[in-house]
Design an enzyme around this catalytic site. Structure first.
Site, PDB file in Angstrom:
ATOM      1  CB  SER A 126      -0.915  -0.174   1.261  1.00  0.00           C
ATOM      2  OG  SER A 126      -1.324   1.120   1.576  1.00  0.00           O
ATOM      3  CE1 TYR A 151      -3.877  -2.852   5.691  1.00  0.00           C
ATOM      4  CE2 TYR A 151      -3.320  -0.541   5.165  1.00  0.00           C
ATOM      5  CZ  TYR A 151      -3.848  -1.667   4.639  1.00  0.00           C
ATOM      6  OH  TYR A 151      -3.770  -2.133   3.235  1.00  0.00           O
ATOM      7  CE  LYS A 155      -1.597  -4.886   3.393  1.00  0.00           C
ATOM      8  NZ  LYS A 155      -1.698  -6.040   2.905  1.00  0.00           N
TER       9      LYS A 155
HETATM   10  P1  NAD Z   1     -10.799  -7.392   0.931  1.00  0.00           P
HETATM   11  O1  NAD Z   1     -11.103  -7.219   2.710  1.00  0.00           O
HETATM   12  O2  NAD Z   1     -12.144  -7.121   0.336  1.00  0.00           O
HETATM   13  O3  NAD Z   1     -10.228  -8.688   0.554  1.00  0.00           O
HETATM   14  C1  NAD Z   1      -9.397  -9.346   1.548  1.00  0.00           C
HETATM   15  C2  NAD Z   1      -9.871 -10.851   1.602  1.00  0.00           C
HETATM   16  O4  NAD Z   1      -9.004 -11.505   2.348  1.00  0.00           O
HETATM   17  C3  NAD Z   1     -11.203 -10.991   2.022  1.00  0.00           C
HETATM   18  O5  NAD Z   1     -11.755 -11.679   1.111  1.00  0.00           O
HETATM   19  C4  NAD Z   1     -10.961 -11.718   3.458  1.00  0.00           C
HETATM   20  O6  NAD Z   1     -12.029 -12.672   3.681  1.00  0.00           O
HETATM   21  C5  NAD Z   1      -9.590 -12.295   3.141  1.00  0.00           C
HETATM   22  N1  NAD Z   1      -8.779 -12.755   4.279  1.00  0.00           N
HETATM   23  C6  NAD Z   1      -8.541 -11.913   5.276  1.00  0.00           C
HETATM   24  N2  NAD Z   1      -7.921 -12.483   6.332  1.00  0.00           N
HETATM   25  C7  NAD Z   1      -7.394 -14.021   5.807  1.00  0.00           C
HETATM   26  C8  NAD Z   1      -6.769 -14.874   6.277  1.00  0.00           C
HETATM   27  N3  NAD Z   1      -6.164 -14.739   7.617  1.00  0.00           N
HETATM   28  N4  NAD Z   1      -6.883 -16.030   5.671  1.00  0.00           N
HETATM   29  C9  NAD Z   1      -7.496 -16.118   4.194  1.00  0.00           C
HETATM   30  N5  NAD Z   1      -8.257 -15.044   3.877  1.00  0.00           N
HETATM   31  C10 NAD Z   1      -8.420 -13.903   4.627  1.00  0.00           C
HETATM   32  O7  NAD Z   1      -9.886  -6.163   0.811  1.00  0.00           O
HETATM   33  P2  NAD Z   1      -9.221  -5.559  -0.790  1.00  0.00           P
HETATM   34  O8  NAD Z   1      -9.604  -4.127  -0.520  1.00  0.00           O
HETATM   35  O9  NAD Z   1      -9.573  -6.450  -1.688  1.00  0.00           O
HETATM   36  O10 NAD Z   1      -7.699  -5.703  -0.319  1.00  0.00           O
HETATM   37  C11 NAD Z   1      -6.863  -6.503  -0.691  1.00  0.00           C
HETATM   38  C12 NAD Z   1      -5.571  -6.475  -0.307  1.00  0.00           C
HETATM   39  O11 NAD Z   1      -5.097  -5.160  -0.810  1.00  0.00           O
HETATM   40  C13 NAD Z   1      -5.177  -6.306   1.414  1.00  0.00           C
HETATM   41  O12 NAD Z   1      -4.298  -6.928   1.566  1.00  0.00           O
HETATM   42  C14 NAD Z   1      -5.237  -4.839   1.654  1.00  0.00           C
HETATM   43  O13 NAD Z   1      -4.491  -4.433   2.578  1.00  0.00           O
HETATM   44  C15 NAD Z   1      -4.457  -4.511   0.200  1.00  0.00           C
HETATM   45  N6  NAD Z   1      -4.753  -3.060  -0.039  1.00  0.00           N
HETATM   46  C16 NAD Z   1      -6.022  -2.614  -0.225  1.00  0.00           C
HETATM   47  C17 NAD Z   1      -6.325  -1.115  -0.352  1.00  0.00           C
HETATM   48  C18 NAD Z   1      -7.664  -0.710  -0.742  1.00  0.00           C
HETATM   49  O14 NAD Z   1      -8.268   0.463  -0.471  1.00  0.00           O
HETATM   50  N7  NAD Z   1      -8.641  -1.569  -0.913  1.00  0.00           N
HETATM   51  C19 NAD Z   1      -5.388  -0.409  -0.466  1.00  0.00           C
HETATM   52  C20 NAD Z   1      -4.023  -0.822  -0.474  1.00  0.00           C
HETATM   53  C21 NAD Z   1      -3.635  -2.147  -0.145  1.00  0.00           C
HETATM   54  N1  UFG Z   2     -12.701  10.898   3.521  1.00  0.00           N
HETATM   55  C1  UFG Z   2     -13.472  11.777   3.913  1.00  0.00           C
HETATM   56  N2  UFG Z   2     -14.527  11.226   4.205  1.00  0.00           N
HETATM   57  C2  UFG Z   2     -15.003   9.936   4.570  1.00  0.00           C
HETATM   58  C3  UFG Z   2     -14.133   9.239   4.146  1.00  0.00           C
HETATM   59  C4  UFG Z   2     -12.801   9.569   3.688  1.00  0.00           C
HETATM   60  O1  UFG Z   2     -13.477  12.949   3.830  1.00  0.00           O
HETATM   61  O2  UFG Z   2     -15.832   9.688   5.012  1.00  0.00           O
HETATM   62  C5  UFG Z   2     -11.301  11.566   3.073  1.00  0.00           C
HETATM   63  C6  UFG Z   2     -10.106  11.246   3.610  1.00  0.00           C
HETATM   64  O3  UFG Z   2      -9.967  12.200   4.527  1.00  0.00           O
HETATM   65  C7  UFG Z   2      -9.115  11.341   2.463  1.00  0.00           C
HETATM   66  C8  UFG Z   2      -9.832  10.870   1.239  1.00  0.00           C
HETATM   67  O4  UFG Z   2     -11.260  10.953   1.653  1.00  0.00           O
HETATM   68  O5  UFG Z   2      -8.640  12.445   2.237  1.00  0.00           O
HETATM   69  C9  UFG Z   2      -9.431   9.245   1.125  1.00  0.00           C
HETATM   70  O6  UFG Z   2      -9.860   8.562   2.075  1.00  0.00           O
HETATM   71  P1  UFG Z   2      -9.836   6.646   2.187  1.00  0.00           P
HETATM   72  O7  UFG Z   2     -10.303   6.286   3.581  1.00  0.00           O
HETATM   73  O8  UFG Z   2     -10.944   6.431   1.026  1.00  0.00           O
HETATM   74  O9  UFG Z   2      -8.481   6.303   1.574  1.00  0.00           O
HETATM   75  P2  UFG Z   2      -6.974   6.722   2.557  1.00  0.00           P
HETATM   76  O10 UFG Z   2      -6.331   7.370   1.400  1.00  0.00           O
HETATM   77  O11 UFG Z   2      -7.226   7.296   3.779  1.00  0.00           O
HETATM   78  O12 UFG Z   2      -6.606   5.092   2.914  1.00  0.00           O
HETATM   79  C10 UFG Z   2      -6.606   4.351   1.961  1.00  0.00           C
HETATM   80  C11 UFG Z   2      -6.741   2.913   2.349  1.00  0.00           C
HETATM   81  C12 UFG Z   2      -5.617   2.610   3.255  1.00  0.00           C
HETATM   82  C13 UFG Z   2      -4.168   2.618   2.610  1.00  0.00           C
HETATM   83  C14 UFG Z   2      -4.207   4.327   2.135  1.00  0.00           C
HETATM   84  C15 UFG Z   2      -2.919   4.378   1.133  1.00  0.00           C
HETATM   85  O13 UFG Z   2      -7.856   2.826   3.075  1.00  0.00           O
HETATM   86  O14 UFG Z   2      -5.689   1.171   3.423  1.00  0.00           O
HETATM   87  O15 UFG Z   2      -5.011   4.487   1.076  1.00  0.00           O
HETATM   88  O16 UFG Z   2      -2.868   3.574   0.168  1.00  0.00           O
HETATM   89  F1  UFG Z   2      -3.389   2.528   3.430  1.00  0.00           F
END
Ligand code: NAD
Ligand code: UFG
Length: 340
Positions: A126, A151, A155
Protein backbone atom coordinates in the site's frame (compact mmCIF):
# COMPACT_ATOMS: atom_id res chain seq x y z
CA UNK A 1 -2.09 -27.06 -19.80
CA UNK A 2 -2.89 -23.65 -18.30
CA UNK A 3 -0.74 -22.13 -15.57
CA UNK A 4 -2.43 -22.24 -12.17
CA UNK A 5 -2.28 -19.27 -9.83
CA UNK A 6 -3.15 -19.34 -6.15
CA UNK A 7 -5.04 -16.19 -5.15
CA UNK A 8 -5.23 -15.65 -1.41
CA UNK A 9 -8.07 -13.32 -0.42
CA UNK A 10 -9.55 -13.90 -3.87
CA UNK A 11 -13.17 -13.53 -2.73
CA UNK A 12 -12.50 -9.95 -1.58
CA UNK A 13 -12.81 -6.69 -3.46
CA UNK A 14 -9.52 -6.52 -5.37
CA UNK A 15 -8.96 -10.29 -5.33
CA UNK A 16 -12.29 -11.06 -7.05
CA UNK A 17 -11.60 -8.57 -9.86
CA UNK A 18 -8.12 -10.01 -10.31
CA UNK A 19 -9.43 -13.59 -10.26
CA UNK A 20 -11.78 -12.62 -13.09
CA UNK A 21 -8.94 -11.04 -15.08
CA UNK A 22 -6.81 -14.18 -14.60
CA UNK A 23 -9.61 -16.50 -15.74
CA UNK A 24 -10.23 -14.27 -18.75
CA UNK A 25 -6.52 -14.51 -19.57
CA UNK A 26 -6.80 -18.32 -19.48
CA UNK A 27 -5.07 -18.98 -16.18
CA UNK A 28 -6.55 -21.58 -13.87
CA UNK A 29 -7.21 -20.09 -10.46
CA UNK A 30 -7.48 -21.49 -6.94
CA UNK A 31 -8.86 -19.01 -4.41
CA UNK A 32 -8.00 -19.42 -0.74
CA UNK A 33 -10.11 -17.17 1.49
CA UNK A 34 -11.50 -17.48 5.02
CA UNK A 35 -14.45 -15.21 4.08
CA UNK A 36 -13.79 -13.02 7.15
CA UNK A 37 -14.50 -9.94 5.03
CA UNK A 38 -16.20 -11.31 1.93
CA UNK A 39 -18.77 -13.66 0.50
CA UNK A 40 -18.40 -16.65 -1.82
CA UNK A 41 -21.14 -14.99 -3.89
CA UNK A 42 -18.42 -12.79 -5.44
CA UNK A 43 -16.85 -15.89 -6.98
CA UNK A 44 -20.19 -17.20 -8.25
CA UNK A 45 -20.62 -13.84 -9.99
CA UNK A 46 -17.08 -14.05 -11.42
CA UNK A 47 -18.04 -17.41 -12.94
CA UNK A 48 -21.25 -15.91 -14.35
CA UNK A 49 -19.33 -13.09 -16.01
CA UNK A 50 -16.62 -15.15 -17.67
CA UNK A 51 -18.09 -18.66 -17.88
CA UNK A 52 -15.12 -20.16 -16.02
CA UNK A 53 -14.91 -20.98 -12.32
CA UNK A 54 -12.03 -20.66 -9.91
CA UNK A 55 -11.60 -23.54 -7.45
CA UNK A 56 -12.57 -22.16 -4.05
CA UNK A 57 -10.93 -23.34 -0.83
CA UNK A 58 -12.40 -21.83 2.32
CA UNK A 59 -9.60 -21.54 4.82
CA UNK A 60 -7.03 -19.40 6.52
CA UNK A 61 -3.52 -18.55 5.32
CA UNK A 62 -2.28 -19.23 8.86
CA UNK A 63 -3.49 -22.85 8.66
CA UNK A 64 -0.22 -24.62 7.85
CA UNK A 65 -1.79 -28.07 7.45
CA UNK A 66 -4.30 -26.73 4.95
CA UNK A 67 -1.56 -24.90 3.04
CA UNK A 68 0.65 -27.98 2.86
CA UNK A 69 -2.28 -30.08 1.62
CA UNK A 70 -3.18 -27.48 -0.97
CA UNK A 71 0.39 -27.10 -2.27
CA UNK A 72 0.84 -30.86 -2.51
CA UNK A 73 -2.50 -31.34 -4.30
CA UNK A 74 -2.05 -28.59 -6.90
CA UNK A 75 0.93 -27.29 -8.86
CA UNK A 76 1.05 -23.51 -8.77
CA UNK A 77 3.03 -21.25 -11.05
CA UNK A 78 2.68 -18.26 -8.75
CA UNK A 79 0.79 -16.81 -5.81
CA UNK A 80 -1.06 -13.50 -5.69
CA UNK A 81 -1.37 -12.63 -2.03
CA UNK A 82 -4.31 -10.34 -1.19
CA UNK A 83 -5.48 -11.97 2.05
CA UNK A 84 -5.29 -9.75 5.09
CA UNK A 85 -7.07 -7.18 7.20
CA UNK A 86 -7.17 -3.60 5.93
CA UNK A 87 -9.14 -1.23 8.21
CA UNK A 88 -6.84 1.45 9.62
CA UNK A 89 -9.07 2.38 12.61
CA UNK A 90 -9.70 -1.26 13.56
CA UNK A 91 -5.95 -1.90 13.44
CA UNK A 92 -5.45 0.67 16.21
CA UNK A 93 -8.03 -1.09 18.40
CA UNK A 94 -6.94 -4.66 17.56
CA UNK A 95 -3.25 -4.49 16.60
CA UNK A 96 -2.57 -8.17 17.34
CA UNK A 97 -5.22 -9.24 14.83
CA UNK A 98 -3.40 -7.21 12.20
CA UNK A 99 0.08 -8.52 12.97
CA UNK A 100 -1.31 -12.04 13.15
CA UNK A 101 -3.34 -12.00 9.90
CA UNK A 102 -1.00 -9.84 7.86
CA UNK A 103 2.50 -10.64 9.13
CA UNK A 104 2.17 -14.17 10.55
CA UNK A 105 -0.21 -15.06 7.70
CA UNK A 106 2.30 -13.94 5.06
CA UNK A 107 5.05 -15.84 6.85
CA UNK A 108 3.02 -19.09 6.91
CA UNK A 109 2.24 -18.64 3.22
CA UNK A 110 5.89 -18.12 2.24
CA UNK A 111 6.99 -21.11 4.30
CA UNK A 112 4.45 -23.32 2.53
CA UNK A 113 5.52 -21.89 -0.84
CA UNK A 114 9.17 -22.64 -0.10
CA UNK A 115 8.33 -26.23 0.91
CA UNK A 116 6.48 -26.65 -2.38
CA UNK A 117 9.21 -24.81 -4.32
CA UNK A 118 6.86 -22.12 -5.60
CA UNK A 119 8.92 -18.93 -5.66
CA UNK A 120 6.87 -16.38 -7.60
CA UNK A 121 4.79 -14.08 -5.43
CA UNK A 122 2.99 -10.74 -5.76
CA UNK A 123 2.10 -9.04 -2.50
CA UNK A 124 -0.65 -6.42 -1.97
CA UNK A 125 1.17 -3.55 -0.35
CA UNK A 126 0.00 0.00 0.00
CA UNK A 127 1.03 3.60 -0.55
CA UNK A 128 0.63 3.89 3.21
CA UNK A 129 4.24 2.61 3.54
CA UNK A 130 5.46 6.01 2.28
CA UNK A 131 4.11 7.69 5.43
CA UNK A 132 3.91 11.43 4.84
CA UNK A 133 6.14 12.15 1.84
CA UNK A 134 7.37 15.70 1.35
CA UNK A 135 7.24 15.68 -2.46
CA UNK A 136 4.71 14.55 -5.05
CA UNK A 137 4.45 12.43 -7.09
CA UNK A 138 5.70 9.47 -5.06
CA UNK A 139 8.39 7.28 -6.64
CA UNK A 140 9.25 3.76 -5.47
CA UNK A 141 12.63 4.86 -4.14
CA UNK A 142 11.13 7.38 -1.71
CA UNK A 143 11.84 6.50 1.90
CA UNK A 144 9.32 4.21 3.55
CA UNK A 145 8.72 6.17 6.72
CA UNK A 146 7.22 4.27 9.59
CA UNK A 147 3.45 4.45 8.94
CA UNK A 148 1.25 5.96 11.64
CA UNK A 149 -0.92 2.91 12.38
CA UNK A 150 -0.60 -0.85 12.95
CA UNK A 151 -2.16 -1.70 9.57
CA UNK A 152 0.49 0.31 7.74
CA UNK A 153 3.25 -1.07 9.94
CA UNK A 154 2.10 -4.63 9.24
CA UNK A 155 2.37 -3.95 5.48
CA UNK A 156 5.86 -2.50 5.86
CA UNK A 157 6.94 -5.46 8.02
CA UNK A 158 5.80 -7.88 5.34
CA UNK A 159 7.63 -5.88 2.66
CA UNK A 160 10.83 -6.13 4.69
CA UNK A 161 10.34 -9.81 5.43
CA UNK A 162 9.87 -10.53 1.72
CA UNK A 163 12.96 -8.49 0.82
CA UNK A 164 15.01 -10.49 3.34
CA UNK A 165 13.65 -13.70 1.85
CA UNK A 166 14.71 -12.66 -1.66
CA UNK A 167 18.15 -11.69 -0.41
CA UNK A 168 18.55 -15.14 1.16
CA UNK A 169 17.64 -17.25 -1.87
CA UNK A 170 17.88 -16.21 -5.53
CA UNK A 171 15.05 -18.52 -6.53
CA UNK A 172 12.50 -16.07 -5.14
CA UNK A 173 10.98 -13.43 -7.37
CA UNK A 174 8.61 -11.15 -5.52
CA UNK A 175 6.58 -8.11 -6.55
CA UNK A 176 5.67 -5.58 -3.87
CA UNK A 177 2.70 -3.82 -5.41
CA UNK A 178 2.00 -0.52 -3.70
CA UNK A 179 -1.62 0.33 -4.44
CA UNK A 180 -2.86 3.87 -4.23
CA UNK A 181 -6.66 4.21 -3.75
CA UNK A 182 -8.58 1.43 -5.52
CA UNK A 183 -12.19 2.31 -6.38
CA UNK A 184 -14.82 1.36 -8.94
CA UNK A 185 -16.29 -1.98 -9.88
CA UNK A 186 -16.37 -4.34 -12.82
CA UNK A 187 -18.13 -2.76 -15.81
CA UNK A 188 -20.86 -5.46 -15.66
CA UNK A 189 -22.02 -4.09 -12.29
CA UNK A 190 -22.00 -7.67 -10.97
CA UNK A 191 -18.96 -7.51 -8.69
CA UNK A 192 -17.73 -4.60 -6.59
CA UNK A 193 -16.78 -3.42 -3.13
CA UNK A 194 -19.06 -4.66 -0.35
CA UNK A 195 -17.84 -3.33 2.98
CA UNK A 196 -19.25 -4.53 6.29
CA UNK A 197 -21.14 -1.88 8.27
CA UNK A 198 -20.31 1.79 7.89
CA UNK A 199 -17.61 2.19 5.24
CA UNK A 200 -14.17 3.57 6.15
CA UNK A 201 -13.22 4.60 2.64
CA UNK A 202 -14.47 7.53 0.65
CA UNK A 203 -16.12 5.94 -2.37
CA UNK A 204 -18.23 3.30 -0.62
CA UNK A 205 -19.30 6.04 1.80
CA UNK A 206 -20.28 8.41 -1.02
CA UNK A 207 -22.24 5.69 -2.81
CA UNK A 208 -24.15 4.73 0.33
CA UNK A 209 -25.09 8.38 0.82
CA UNK A 210 -26.21 8.55 -2.82
CA UNK A 211 -28.59 5.57 -2.43
CA UNK A 212 -29.94 7.04 0.80
CA UNK A 213 -28.52 4.44 3.20
CA UNK A 214 -26.52 7.11 5.04
CA UNK A 215 -27.70 10.70 5.44
CA UNK A 216 -24.56 12.65 4.69
CA UNK A 217 -20.85 12.33 4.11
CA UNK A 218 -18.40 13.68 6.69
CA UNK A 219 -15.60 15.42 4.80
CA UNK A 220 -12.55 15.10 7.02
CA UNK A 221 -10.82 18.46 6.92
CA UNK A 222 -11.34 21.52 4.75
CA UNK A 223 -8.11 23.24 5.71
CA UNK A 224 -5.42 21.15 4.01
CA UNK A 225 -2.96 22.99 1.75
CA UNK A 226 -4.63 21.55 -1.37
CA UNK A 227 -6.64 22.89 -4.32
CA UNK A 228 -9.85 23.29 -2.27
CA UNK A 229 -8.72 22.45 1.28
CA UNK A 230 -9.81 18.79 1.17
CA UNK A 231 -7.53 15.73 0.98
CA UNK A 232 -6.14 14.68 -2.40
CA UNK A 233 -5.63 11.04 -3.43
CA UNK A 234 -4.73 8.97 -6.48
CA UNK A 235 -7.87 6.92 -7.18
CA UNK A 236 -7.38 3.94 -9.45
CA UNK A 237 -10.01 1.76 -11.14
CA UNK A 238 -10.01 -1.74 -9.66
CA UNK A 239 -9.98 -3.28 -13.17
CA UNK A 240 -6.81 -1.34 -14.00
CA UNK A 241 -5.37 -2.63 -10.75
CA UNK A 242 -6.33 -6.20 -11.70
CA UNK A 243 -4.59 -5.73 -15.07
CA UNK A 244 -1.52 -4.49 -13.17
CA UNK A 245 -1.37 -7.87 -11.38
CA UNK A 246 -1.35 -9.75 -14.67
CA UNK A 247 1.50 -7.56 -15.89
CA UNK A 248 3.33 -8.05 -12.58
CA UNK A 249 2.99 -11.83 -13.00
CA UNK A 250 4.80 -11.55 -16.32
CA UNK A 251 7.29 -9.19 -14.69
CA UNK A 252 8.32 -11.57 -11.93
CA UNK A 253 8.67 -14.51 -14.32
CA UNK A 254 11.51 -12.77 -16.11
CA UNK A 255 13.31 -11.37 -13.03
CA UNK A 256 14.55 -12.56 -9.70
CA UNK A 257 14.72 -10.72 -6.40
CA UNK A 258 12.32 -8.16 -5.03
CA UNK A 259 10.67 -5.55 -7.26
CA UNK A 260 8.57 -2.64 -6.15
CA UNK A 261 5.91 -1.13 -8.39
CA UNK A 262 3.49 1.69 -7.62
CA UNK A 263 0.04 0.99 -9.00
CA UNK A 264 -1.65 4.36 -9.35
CA UNK A 265 -2.73 6.73 -12.11
CA UNK A 266 -0.42 9.65 -11.35
CA UNK A 267 -3.41 12.00 -10.95
CA UNK A 268 -4.75 13.35 -7.66
CA UNK A 269 -8.35 14.39 -6.99
CA UNK A 270 -9.72 16.16 -3.91
CA UNK A 271 -12.65 14.91 -1.84
CA UNK A 272 -14.88 17.69 -3.21
CA UNK A 273 -13.89 16.84 -6.79
CA UNK A 274 -14.81 13.22 -6.08
CA UNK A 275 -18.19 14.21 -4.67
CA UNK A 276 -19.01 16.34 -7.70
CA UNK A 277 -17.87 13.68 -10.16
CA UNK A 278 -20.03 11.11 -8.39
CA UNK A 279 -23.06 13.40 -8.43
CA UNK A 280 -22.63 13.83 -12.17
CA UNK A 281 -22.28 10.11 -12.85
CA UNK A 282 -25.20 9.08 -10.63
CA UNK A 283 -27.55 12.04 -11.04
CA UNK A 284 -28.00 11.90 -7.26
CA UNK A 285 -27.07 14.56 -4.72
CA UNK A 286 -24.38 13.69 -2.16
CA UNK A 287 -24.99 15.88 0.90
CA UNK A 288 -21.82 16.43 2.92
CA UNK A 289 -20.56 18.29 5.94
CA UNK A 290 -17.05 19.57 6.59
CA UNK A 291 -15.80 18.10 9.90
CA UNK A 292 -12.38 18.14 11.58
CA UNK A 293 -9.47 16.22 10.05
CA UNK A 294 -9.31 12.45 10.62
CA UNK A 295 -6.34 11.42 12.77
CA UNK A 296 -3.48 9.98 10.71
CA UNK A 297 -4.68 11.38 7.33
CA UNK A 298 -2.20 13.14 5.07
CA UNK A 299 -2.99 16.17 2.86
CA UNK A 300 -2.15 14.63 -0.48
CA UNK A 301 -0.79 11.50 -2.07
CA UNK A 302 -0.36 10.50 -5.67
CA UNK A 303 1.91 8.12 -7.54
CA UNK A 304 4.58 8.39 -10.11
CA UNK A 305 3.47 5.28 -12.02
CA UNK A 306 6.38 5.54 -14.52
CA UNK A 307 8.33 2.54 -13.24
CA UNK A 308 5.43 0.14 -13.84
CA UNK A 309 4.95 1.66 -17.30
CA UNK A 310 8.61 1.25 -18.22
CA UNK A 311 9.21 -2.16 -16.69
CA UNK A 312 5.84 -3.86 -16.97
CA UNK A 313 4.20 -2.02 -19.85
CA UNK A 314 1.29 -1.22 -17.56
CA UNK A 315 -0.62 1.95 -17.06
CA UNK A 316 -4.08 2.80 -15.77
CA UNK A 317 -6.45 3.38 -18.69
CA UNK A 318 -9.74 4.29 -17.02
CA UNK A 319 -10.53 7.86 -16.05
CA UNK A 320 -12.52 9.40 -13.20
CA UNK A 321 -15.87 9.37 -15.03
CA UNK A 322 -15.60 5.64 -15.75
CA UNK A 323 -14.63 4.93 -12.13
CA UNK A 324 -17.70 6.79 -10.93
CA UNK A 325 -20.10 5.27 -13.46
CA UNK A 326 -18.92 1.75 -12.62
CA UNK A 327 -19.17 2.39 -8.87
CA UNK A 328 -22.71 3.65 -9.32
CA UNK A 329 -23.74 0.75 -11.61
CA UNK A 330 -22.58 -1.75 -8.97
CA UNK A 331 -24.08 0.17 -6.02
CA UNK A 332 -27.47 0.84 -7.62
CA UNK A 333 -27.85 -2.75 -8.89
CA UNK A 334 -26.71 -4.20 -5.53
CA UNK A 335 -27.87 -1.84 -2.77
CA UNK A 336 -27.25 -4.59 -0.19
CA UNK A 337 -23.97 -5.71 -1.77
CA UNK A 338 -23.77 -9.50 -2.11
CA UNK A 339 -26.50 -10.06 0.48
CA UNK A 340 -29.17 -10.15 -2.28
P1 NAD B 1 -10.90 -7.31 1.16
O1 NAD B 1 -11.10 -7.30 2.62
O2 NAD B 1 -12.08 -7.12 0.28
O3 NAD B 1 -10.14 -8.65 0.72
C1 NAD B 1 -9.28 -9.36 1.56
C2 NAD B 1 -9.73 -10.80 1.57
O4 NAD B 1 -8.87 -11.57 2.40
C3 NAD B 1 -11.14 -10.98 2.12
O5 NAD B 1 -11.90 -11.75 1.22
C4 NAD B 1 -10.95 -11.72 3.44
O6 NAD B 1 -12.03 -12.58 3.75
C5 NAD B 1 -9.64 -12.45 3.19
N1 NAD B 1 -8.85 -12.75 4.39
C6 NAD B 1 -8.52 -11.91 5.40
N2 NAD B 1 -7.73 -12.53 6.29
C7 NAD B 1 -7.54 -13.79 5.82
C8 NAD B 1 -6.82 -14.92 6.30
N3 NAD B 1 -6.15 -14.87 7.45
N4 NAD B 1 -6.86 -16.07 5.57
C9 NAD B 1 -7.57 -16.13 4.41
N5 NAD B 1 -8.26 -15.09 3.92
C10 NAD B 1 -8.26 -13.94 4.61
O7 NAD B 1 -9.78 -6.20 0.83
P2 NAD B 1 -9.27 -5.62 -0.55
O8 NAD B 1 -9.65 -4.18 -0.61
O9 NAD B 1 -9.65 -6.53 -1.66
O10 NAD B 1 -7.71 -5.65 -0.28
C11 NAD B 1 -6.89 -6.73 -0.73
C12 NAD B 1 -5.47 -6.48 -0.27
O11 NAD B 1 -5.01 -5.23 -0.79
C13 NAD B 1 -5.30 -6.40 1.25
O12 NAD B 1 -4.10 -7.03 1.59
C14 NAD B 1 -5.22 -4.91 1.50
O13 NAD B 1 -4.48 -4.62 2.66
C15 NAD B 1 -4.49 -4.42 0.26
N6 NAD B 1 -4.76 -3.00 -0.04
C16 NAD B 1 -6.05 -2.57 -0.17
C17 NAD B 1 -6.31 -1.22 -0.42
C18 NAD B 1 -7.72 -0.72 -0.54
O14 NAD B 1 -7.93 0.48 -0.41
N7 NAD B 1 -8.71 -1.56 -0.80
C19 NAD B 1 -5.24 -0.31 -0.55
C20 NAD B 1 -3.93 -0.80 -0.42
C21 NAD B 1 -3.70 -2.16 -0.17
N1 UFG C 1 -12.62 10.87 3.49
C1 UFG C 1 -13.63 11.72 3.89
N2 UFG C 1 -14.75 11.17 4.43
C2 UFG C 1 -14.91 9.83 4.58
C3 UFG C 1 -13.87 8.96 4.16
C4 UFG C 1 -12.74 9.54 3.62
O1 UFG C 1 -13.51 12.95 3.78
O2 UFG C 1 -15.95 9.41 5.09
C5 UFG C 1 -11.41 11.45 2.86
C6 UFG C 1 -10.14 11.18 3.63
O3 UFG C 1 -9.93 12.15 4.64
C7 UFG C 1 -9.09 11.21 2.50
C8 UFG C 1 -9.87 10.67 1.29
O4 UFG C 1 -11.24 10.86 1.61
O5 UFG C 1 -8.73 12.53 2.23
C9 UFG C 1 -9.61 9.20 1.01
O6 UFG C 1 -9.87 8.45 2.21
P1 UFG C 1 -9.94 6.86 2.21
O7 UFG C 1 -10.26 6.43 3.60
O8 UFG C 1 -10.84 6.38 1.13
O9 UFG C 1 -8.48 6.43 1.78
P2 UFG C 1 -7.08 6.73 2.48
O10 UFG C 1 -6.24 7.43 1.46
O11 UFG C 1 -7.21 7.37 3.78
O12 UFG C 1 -6.55 5.26 2.75
C10 UFG C 1 -6.49 4.30 1.71
C11 UFG C 1 -6.68 2.90 2.28
C12 UFG C 1 -5.57 2.54 3.20
C13 UFG C 1 -4.26 2.74 2.52
C14 UFG C 1 -4.16 4.15 1.98
C15 UFG C 1 -2.90 4.39 1.21
O13 UFG C 1 -7.89 2.81 2.98
O14 UFG C 1 -5.66 1.18 3.51
O15 UFG C 1 -5.26 4.39 1.10
O16 UFG C 1 -2.82 3.49 0.17
F1 UFG C 1 -3.26 2.54 3.40
Amino acid sequence: MNDTVLVTGGAGYIGSHTTLALLEANYDVVVLDNLSNSSAESLRRVAQICGRKPEFVQGDIRDTTLLNDLFSRRTFTAVLHFAGLKAVGESVRKPMDYYDNNVVGSMCLCQAMARAEVFWLAFSSSATVYGEPTRMPICEDYPTNMPTNPYGRSKLMVERMLSDLCASDARWSIALLRYFNPIGAHSSGMIGEDPNGIPNNLLPYISQVAIGKIEQLPVYGGDYPTIDGTGVRDYIHVQDLADGHLKALHGIRSRSGVHIWNLGTGIGYSVLQMIHAFEQASGRPVPYQLVPRRAGDIAECWADPGKAARELGWQARRGLQEMMQDTWRWQSANPQGYAH
